[in-house]
Design an enzyme around this catalytic site. Structure first.
Site, PDB file in Angstrom:
ATOM      1  N   LYS A 144     -18.559 -35.375 -41.708  1.00 26.35           N
ATOM      2  CA  LYS A 144     -17.863 -34.375 -42.513  1.00 26.35           C
ATOM      3  C   LYS A 144     -16.661 -33.825 -41.846  1.00 26.35           C
ATOM      4  CE  LYS A 144     -20.648 -34.250 -45.818  1.00 26.35           C
ATOM      5  NZ  LYS A 144     -20.419 -34.382 -47.305  1.00 26.35           N
TER       6      LYS A 144
ATOM      7  N   ASP B  33     -15.481 -37.417 -44.617  1.00 32.51           N
ATOM      8  CA  ASP B  33     -15.727 -36.867 -45.925  1.00 32.51           C
ATOM      9  C   ASP B  33     -15.262 -35.256 -45.718  1.00 32.51           C
ATOM     10  OD1 ASP B  33     -16.531 -35.945 -48.348  1.00 32.51           O
ATOM     11  OD2 ASP B  33     -18.686 -36.138 -47.991  1.00 32.51           O
TER      12      ASP B  33
ATOM     13  N   GLU C 136     -13.292 -39.407 -47.986  1.00 32.29           N
ATOM     14  CA  GLU C 136     -14.000 -39.176 -49.156  1.00 32.29           C
ATOM     15  C   GLU C 136     -13.392 -37.780 -49.884  1.00 32.29           C
ATOM     16  OE1 GLU C 136     -17.960 -39.895 -48.985  1.00 32.29           O
ATOM     17  OE2 GLU C 136     -18.665 -38.500 -50.169  1.00 32.29           O
TER      18      GLU C 136
ATOM     19  N   GLU D 181     -18.479 -38.274 -56.539  1.00 32.37           N
ATOM     20  CA  GLU D 181     -19.754 -37.546 -56.759  1.00 32.37           C
ATOM     21  C   GLU D 181     -19.364 -36.512 -57.724  1.00 32.37           C
ATOM     22  OE1 GLU D 181     -19.801 -36.579 -52.454  1.00 32.37           O
ATOM     23  OE2 GLU D 181     -20.471 -34.450 -53.093  1.00 32.37           O
TER      24      GLU D 181
ATOM     25  N   ASP E 188     -22.646 -41.373 -59.209  1.00 28.48           N
ATOM     26  CA  ASP E 188     -23.707 -40.394 -59.053  1.00 28.48           C
ATOM     27  C   ASP E 188     -24.679 -40.554 -59.983  1.00 28.48           C
ATOM     28  OD1 ASP E 188     -24.129 -37.456 -57.285  1.00 28.48           O
ATOM     29  OD2 ASP E 188     -24.855 -37.606 -59.275  1.00 28.48           O
TER      30      ASP E 188
ATOM     31  N   HIS F 268     -22.804 -42.185 -54.134  1.00 25.43           N
ATOM     32  CA  HIS F 268     -23.124 -41.148 -53.484  1.00 25.43           C
ATOM     33  C   HIS F 268     -24.813 -40.788 -53.945  1.00 25.43           C
ATOM     34  CE1 HIS F 268     -24.035 -36.447 -54.306  1.00 25.43           C
ATOM     35  NE2 HIS F 268     -23.458 -36.632 -52.702  1.00 25.43           N
TER      36      HIS F 268
END
Lengths: 423, 423
Positions: free
Chosen positions: A199, A227, A253, A282, A305, A332
């Protein structure tokens, strides 16, 4: 069992206090309490039920619950056979009610609610047909035939044995300390993981330090993704990610607003020379948005998703479009129940649509699986196809009871300590 | 009054049974019951309140009400001054809560709910400043200065006297008979209307007959627009509208999915040689979508809505972008309270942003204004600027009480007759 009449639909607000330990934290969601609006459909046949859910991150789950109740009037009184014999018609009935469509249409709360209900219907259907994965695969293949058909049996066997390749997001949530990162990454490497998501997006210097740490640990041969969870605007995304290019992420992402197709296209174009793709989906709210992302070459990885869009029905459209545009699907997952649900979709994509594992991997997060009757099985960093009939999202009754918000025992305890107003 | 502390926020589900007479019917919404989630904000100052609403079309309003309640926790306990002194920060606080943003973000139910609350805050602010339109105009001009500034005073005076040009949608709802069309159109012509919108999209032969009827009645010098309310796919839209080109519509409104930017761009390109523009926006869910519609030349008329996006805050961004891209703003209105709210926005657009009436007109529908304390005033087919301080969406207490769903007297009566289950 197809003749079963749907008699009741109940929905529960089930929340897990994940924010207490920063599980799931990212640049836009600092303190998520992973939650679900959990649907149980009852029929006039004893013990024949359907289980579905949609994933949320805490506050606001009650709004989705309210939407599920509103939509339930369109479901109760129908037989399973009526629904599945014209499933497209039923889908439109549910998502295009002449009054309720105004508050979407086909997006946000109302689409999340539709997904929870549709997931339960698919669960019922799979149970009615008594399908184990082999049967399910055969059924779906027959319906949506592709060029890969001739290789089908071989593919099935390989997939059922070795599983579908996964990547892990469990090691590097934004709220974790460097010590946690190191320890979790080391454990994951020992378990055979080869793909790791980090992240990013809150602070560039932190990101550089964390990406260097992870890249050094996993070595040059393994894969890293990053992400940002929608943190940046378009030009900011390009410059920030360029600064992380030395760590060779496979993709960035959610670099910006999930609605910004043209922005993602600009980012994709700018990052292509660096060998970094753009992944998103997502929070991409329906097939019309995915269509445009594909038309505009705005993503290089399609992250479907299982709860954001209209269940299997809408995800089939998205997977088929992705195949047509030759863009790999990398779902996701994580959250609550998303791994359990999406493993069915990714198997379908592999066996019936793409017939390829190139550039394909499915997210995995090692949280909260213990609350499911048939939890995901991971072996050697691969999803092993589920064995029980259904859509794998039936929860343990005790888990649902304890985590009901706000009156389940877990929340009674937390709220009493916090003296927090509930609403 | 800026020091006022917000003590409570109440929200009501108020519905009008418009479906009984097919008012508001179109190709996708056959039986709307025009409704609002109606917000009243109370403060610690006696009689100092704010009134806001968001528009819905019946079922599902209870979901928006639920969302308003969830968001109200982010408002109660703040002073008006705290909010308006960093209004951008408050906007993000309301629309980007780390947990609730998941079920949007900034779209659908949660954005409609934010709009209702923000509309009430703007109402409070305008009341606190005791602004009549002249003062309001001066205030807004000062904040958002443009090239048109030097002509400001002259423009103000002209606008306050003659008003802002409107068009009418009241004559040609899809569910009306030809006799109704003829009679309503004749009356409207007598009242001085020169711009008429016709609902289309259900049946081509019907549309040809209805468009011919209206064009013959209004003559070649008046303006006609057509509105399909998202009925078609892209290629269908192009061929259908081409078949109606002989009636010289100024625009086709909502030809396809409100999310399909690239689709609207394709339709715009195909219809440009026929002299027909594309208009959309009433279900365009945020500034990021409008940005792309403008970037992609996907619309020729920007139809802002006072409730679909985040109130004045987000509409300012949209109007400024429209000006930059040189596309006229022609707001969506009608419904319940939309005319009352949007008249403020269009005056701002004219006086402070566009300084032009070229190709600009604001929708007007002659329904349900009697439920407001300061209803819209129309003279010679123009909106006359409102005189009372505030955002003009305070409703009559008796109207709110009678139309509460499901327990107000209007609904008790209807539901008793219908034997309809409420939920």
């Amino acid at each position: 069992m197809l003749k079963a009449l749907i008699t009741t639909l109940t929905v529960s607000d089930v929340r897990f206090p994940t924010s207490l330990e920063q599980h799931g934290s990212d640049a836009m969601h600092a303190d998520p309490d992973y939650s679900v609006a959990y649907v149980v459909i009852d029929t006039d046949l004893e013990k024949f039920k359907g289980f579905g859910l949609t994933f949320t991150v805490g506050r606001g789950t009650e709004i989705v619950v309210c939407a599920v109740k509103a939509l339930s009037t369109l479901v109760i009184g129908k037989t399973l056979e009526e629904i599945v014999s014209d499933f497209r018609g039923f889908y439109r009935h549910l998502t295009n009610d002449g009054q309720m469509r105004w508050i979407g249409p086909e997006k946000g709360v109302i689409q999340l609610a539709a997904a929870a209900i549709l997931n339960a219907i698919w669960d019922m259907w799979a149970r009615a047909e008594g399908k184990d994965p082999k049967q399910l695969i055969r059924c779906i293949d027959f319906t949506y035939i592709t060029d890969a058909l001739t290789e089908q049996e071989a593919l099935e066997d390989q997939m059922l044995e070795e599983g579908y390749p996964a990547y892990t997001t469990s090691c590097a949530w934004l709220g974790y300390s460097d010590e946690q990162l190191t320890q979790l990454c080391s454990t994951a490497l020992g378990e055979g993981w080869t793909r790791f998501k980090v992240k990013v997006g809150a602070d560039l210097q932190d990101d550089i330090r964390r990406c260097r740490l992870i890249r050094n640990m996993i070595g040059p041969q393994n894969t890293m993704m990053i992400d940002a969870n929608q943190r940046w605007d378009v030009s900011e995304a390009i410059s920030w990610v360029s600064s992380l290019a030395e760590f060779r992420p496979l993709w960035i992402e959610e670099p910006t607003s999930p609605d910004d197709i043209l922005g993602h296209a600009a980012i994709s174009k700018a990052l292509a020379p660096l060998g970094i793709g753009v992944a998103t989906g997502e929070q991409c709210h329906n097939r019309v948005m995915f269509k445009q992302f594909l038309q505009a070459s705005a993503l290089q990885f399609v992250q479907i998703d299982s709860c954001r869009v209209g269940s299997v029905n809408e995800n089939l459209a998205i997977m088929l479009m992705a195949a047509k545009f030759k863009v790999p699907v990398c779902p996701h997952a994580g959250g609550v129940g998303l791994c359990e649900l999406v493993q069915h979709l990714i198997l379908f994509d592999y066996i019936s649509v793409s017939a390829s594992l190139e550039n394909r991997t499915c997210e995995y997060v090692d949280h909260l699986h213990e609350h499911f009757k048939s939890p995901t099985v991971i072996r050697n960093a691969c999803y092993i196809p589920p064995k029980d009939p259904g859509f794998s999202c039936e929860m343990l009754e005790s888990s649902v009871r304890k985590h009901q918000f706000p009156h389940g025992e877990v929340w009674r305890h937390i709220l009493a300590q916090k003296h927090t107003p509930i609403f």
